[in-house]
Design a protein around this motif. Structure first.
Motif, PDB file in Angstrom:
ATOM      1  N   ALA A 256       0.889  -1.411   0.060  1.00  0.00           N
ATOM      2  CA  ALA A 256      -0.098  -0.020   0.080  1.00  0.00           C
ATOM      3  C   ALA A 256       0.889   1.210   0.107  1.00  0.00           C
ATOM      4  O   ALA A 256       0.588   2.288  -0.733  1.00  0.00           O
ATOM      5  N   GLY A 257       2.045   1.220   0.671  1.00  0.00           N
ATOM      6  CA  GLY A 257       2.771   2.445   0.920  1.00  0.00           C
ATOM      7  C   GLY A 257       3.424   2.585  -0.392  1.00  0.00           C
ATOM      8  O   GLY A 257       3.414   4.066  -0.927  1.00  0.00           O
ATOM      9  N   GLY A 258       3.955   1.569  -1.164  1.00  0.00           N
ATOM     10  CA  GLY A 258       4.481   1.853  -2.459  1.00  0.00           C
ATOM     11  C   GLY A 258       3.683   2.184  -3.568  1.00  0.00           C
ATOM     12  O   GLY A 258       3.845   2.915  -4.210  1.00  0.00           O
ATOM     13  N   LEU A 259       2.493   1.769  -3.494  1.00  0.00           N
ATOM     14  CA  LEU A 259       1.427   2.149  -4.479  1.00  0.00           C
ATOM     15  C   LEU A 259       1.011   3.689  -4.383  1.00  0.00           C
ATOM     16  O   LEU A 259       0.585   4.366  -5.375  1.00  0.00           O
ATOM     17  N   ALA A 260       0.762   3.748  -2.998  1.00  0.00           N
ATOM     18  CA  ALA A 260       0.109   5.389  -2.607  1.00  0.00           C
ATOM     19  C   ALA A 260       1.503   6.274  -3.025  1.00  0.00           C
ATOM     20  O   ALA A 260       0.634   7.215  -3.886  1.00  0.00           O
ATOM     21  N   GLU A 261       2.521   5.870  -2.931  1.00  0.00           N
ATOM     22  CA  GLU A 261       3.762   7.016  -3.408  1.00  0.00           C
ATOM     23  C   GLU A 261       3.498   7.063  -4.950  1.00  0.00           C
ATOM     24  O   GLU A 261       3.726   8.142  -5.466  1.00  0.00           O
ATOM     25  N   ARG A 262       3.195   5.979  -5.772  1.00  0.00           N
ATOM     26  CA  ARG A 262       3.113   6.178  -7.235  1.00  0.00           C
ATOM     27  C   ARG A 262       2.081   7.036  -7.558  1.00  0.00           C
ATOM     28  O   ARG A 262       2.146   7.753  -8.474  1.00  0.00           O
ATOM     29  N   LEU A 263       0.814   6.728  -6.768  1.00  0.00           N
ATOM     30  CA  LEU A 263      -0.321   7.366  -7.091  1.00  0.00           C
ATOM     31  C   LEU A 263      -0.335   9.010  -6.966  1.00  0.00           C
ATOM     32  O   LEU A 263      -0.612  10.053  -7.764  1.00  0.00           O
ATOM     33  N   ALA A 264       0.418   9.173  -5.841  1.00  0.00           N
ATOM     34  CA  ALA A 264       0.624  10.561  -5.348  1.00  0.00           C
ATOM     35  C   ALA A 264       1.596  11.197  -6.546  1.00  0.00           C
ATOM     36  O   ALA A 264       1.651  12.531  -6.638  1.00  0.00           O
ATOM     37  N   ALA A 265       2.565  10.606  -7.099  1.00  0.00           N
ATOM     38  CA  ALA A 265       3.422  10.977  -8.321  1.00  0.00           C
ATOM     39  C   ALA A 265       2.621  11.392  -9.524  1.00  0.00           C
ATOM     40  O   ALA A 265       3.217  11.991 -10.403  1.00  0.00           O
ATOM     41  N   GLY A 266       1.378  10.995  -9.715  1.00  0.00           N
ATOM     42  CA  GLY A 266       0.744  11.284 -10.815  1.00  0.00           C
ATOM     43  C   GLY A 266       1.207  10.675 -12.075  1.00  0.00           C
ATOM     44  O   GLY A 266       1.481  11.167 -13.132  1.00  0.00           O
ATOM     45  N   PRO A 267       0.731   9.377 -11.976  1.00  0.00           N
ATOM     46  CA  PRO A 267       0.967   8.482 -13.066  1.00  0.00           C
ATOM     47  C   PRO A 267      -0.113   8.935 -14.391  1.00  0.00           C
ATOM     48  O   PRO A 267      -1.133   9.532 -13.935  1.00  0.00           O
TER      49      PRO A 267
END
Lengths: 69, 455
Positions: free
Chosen positions: B137-148
């Motif tokens: 969850a932490g890794g995915l949340a970080e990616r989503l926050a980066a705006g893919p």
């Protein structure tokens, strides 16, 4: 302090949202989101929310401490 | 005192919701002996439902979802330690590194893990995720926050749909690929899944149904995927939401009835051995268990429900410290919830154990309804959308095997409540995700379709 809401029990009365709006939030009409880690200054409000919950779905308590007993 | 069930050594393998609740309940039941909880994750027990909601929305970080204790169970927590086997005869749990833990009674609560993408190389591409643990969850949340640019979600079950919902709420483009005819069809059946499909499309999800993902593409980093209809989805993040695998491999040599559907146990959470003989000192609770339920034809049920982990842990703990005649059965009516696309979906009973449904309250148009499921003329499940207060009423109907369609009683009973339509329960093999409720006997419609040879 940590909190967890038993969303199997939750029926969306939203008493918690009124009592501790910084911790509990309605998402849509009745979906409940909450901050699992309760800031110190919100603990008393969460206690009140837990007491006021008509279905007694809110639990507040310490986390297991990482190490041994 | 020999045979004193309140004393002795109890080992719990599995340090998540069921393991924690069982440990607390053992002390509440008066257990005074030594208690050890073994968990392979390095963290103390944490709550998973917020991972696909608050955490992906950026409202909480993954490392803050620790579960509160109801009381300190005074246990020795062996975290970050994997159990590798059980010796039933010597009554020992084997740990990685060669250590063994002796027990008088054992509780197995090892739960499930995310089903990985079947091609290891493709699954290892940067940007490909599963969602089960705090780290996921932490890794995915970080990616989503980066705006893919776009997120591809493989599997339209609860996890996949909640991820898609969080992506849309963050303003991200998202494609959902589901092998079945609609999202949530494995949990809710055909009729209500059509609402789920409309909901996703209305919220801007690029929903592809009836297709499978045939390959993930990328050179080091994920760039897109190929679908079985020949199309291609360009995306820079991919979430594999194909359901869960039960953590039973470590019991392969144990002699317990442990298989892909879980560990079989009786209604008192007592594990069966591989010959179907009940053990006296090994108990099972939570997602990894598989137990018979009288409301659903005594079929063995595998449930991945938060509430089941809590209830079953309580029953298992009680039965571990009480003699046979005082033991309790685990008969709780299954229930689950999901919050997605602004709607609160809740369920009691087993919707897939059904042949027909009626809309008992509300309507699809209003996006607020109570759908009641029946099987051979009795009520077996209900699902509400933004009508949670009605659920207790339907739970009572299920528990009392009330006739279907349900009797009058609901307040705004429309004519729809009298018209039963087929529930369209799908064959689970047609879903890309695993069902979170698995009836491990026959599907109702299959049982009805068995025909005798005519000559």
């Amino acid at each position: 302090m940590q909190t967890v809401v038993d969303l199997t029990r939750c029926q969306g009365y939203a008493q918690c949202v009124f009592l501790a709006p910084d911790v509990f939030e309605l998402h849509g009409e009745e979906g409940l989101l909450y901050a699992t880690a309760v800031p110190d200054d919100q603990v008393e409000r969460v206690r009140q929310a837990a007491a006021a919950c008509p279905v007694q779905a809110i639990l507040l308590g310490e986390e297991v401490s990482g190490g041994a007993r | 005192m020999p045979g004193d069930l309140k004393d002795g050594r109890i080992v719990i393998v599995g340090a998540s919701l069921a393991g924690l609740r069982a440990a607390e309940a053992l002390r509440e039941e008066g257990f005074t002996g030594s208690l050890t909880v073994v968990g392979d994750e390095p963290h103390p027990p944490y709550d998973r439902p917020p991972l696909s909601k608050q955490v992906l929305l950026g409202q909480a970080t993954a490392d803050t979802t620790g579960l509160p204790m109801r009381r300190d169970p005074d246990a020795e927590w062996r975290l970050g330690v994997r159990a590798t086997g059980v010796d039933l005869l010597a009554k020992q749990v084997l740990l990685e590194g060669g250590e063994s833990l002796p027990y008088d009674r054992l509780l197995i609560a090892t739960g499930t893990r995310a089903r990985p993408w079947p091609d290891q190389e493709e699954g290892a591409l940067d940007g490909v995720f599963t969602l089960r643990t705090r780290e996921d969850a932490g890794g995915l949340a970080e990616r989503l926050a980066a705006g893919p640019e776009r997120v591809l979600v493989i599997g339209g079950g609860f996890t996949g749909s909640e991820i898609a919902s969080a992506c849309r709420e963050r303003g991200l483009e998202v494609t959902v690929a589901e092998r079945g005819p609609a999202p949530l069809v494995g949990a809710l059946g055909g009729t209500l899944s059509k609402l789920a499909a409309a909901m996703q499309r209305n919220h801007g999800v690029d929903l592809r149904t009836g297709v499978t993902v045939t390959a993930l593409r990328g050179n080091g980093s994920f760039t897109g995927a190929e679908l079985s209809d020949g199309s291609r989805v360009d995306a820079d993040v991919c979430v594999v939401a194909l359901g869960a695998i039960r953590n039973v491999e470590w019991l392969a040599e144990s002699g317990l009835a442990a298989g892909p559907r879980g560990i079989a146990c009786d209604a008192g959470c007592r594990a069966f051995n591989m010959y179907g003989i009940v053990t006296d000192d090994v108990f099972v609770a939570g997602d990894v268990s598989r137990f018979p339920h009288p409301l659903f034809g005594y079929q063995m049920l595998s449930l991945e429900h938060w509430g089941n982990a809590v209830e079953q842990a309580k029953v298992a703990a009680h039965n571990m410290v009480n003699p046979g005649p005082l033991q309790h059965p685990h008969l709780a009516v299954p229930s689950f919830w999901s919050t997605q696309f602004g709607l609160n979906i809740k369920s009691v009973g087993v919707p897939t154990y059904s042949d027909h449904v009626v809309i008992a309250q509300g309507s699809l148009e209003a996006r607020r309804l109570a759908m009641v499921y029946g099987y051979q003329g009795r009520v077996t499940a209900a699902v509400t959308v933004d009508m949670a207060k009605s659920l207790d009423y339907y739970r009572h109907l299920i528990e009392t095997a009330a006739p279907f369609p349900p009797p009058p009683g609901a307040q705004d009973r429309a004519i729809a409540a009298d018209i039963a339509v087929p529930s369209d329960v799908p064959d689970p093999s047609g879903l890309s995700h695993g069902p979170i409720v698995a009836l491990t006997g026959h599907l109702p419609d299959r049982r009805l379709s068995v025909v005798q040879p005519t000559r």
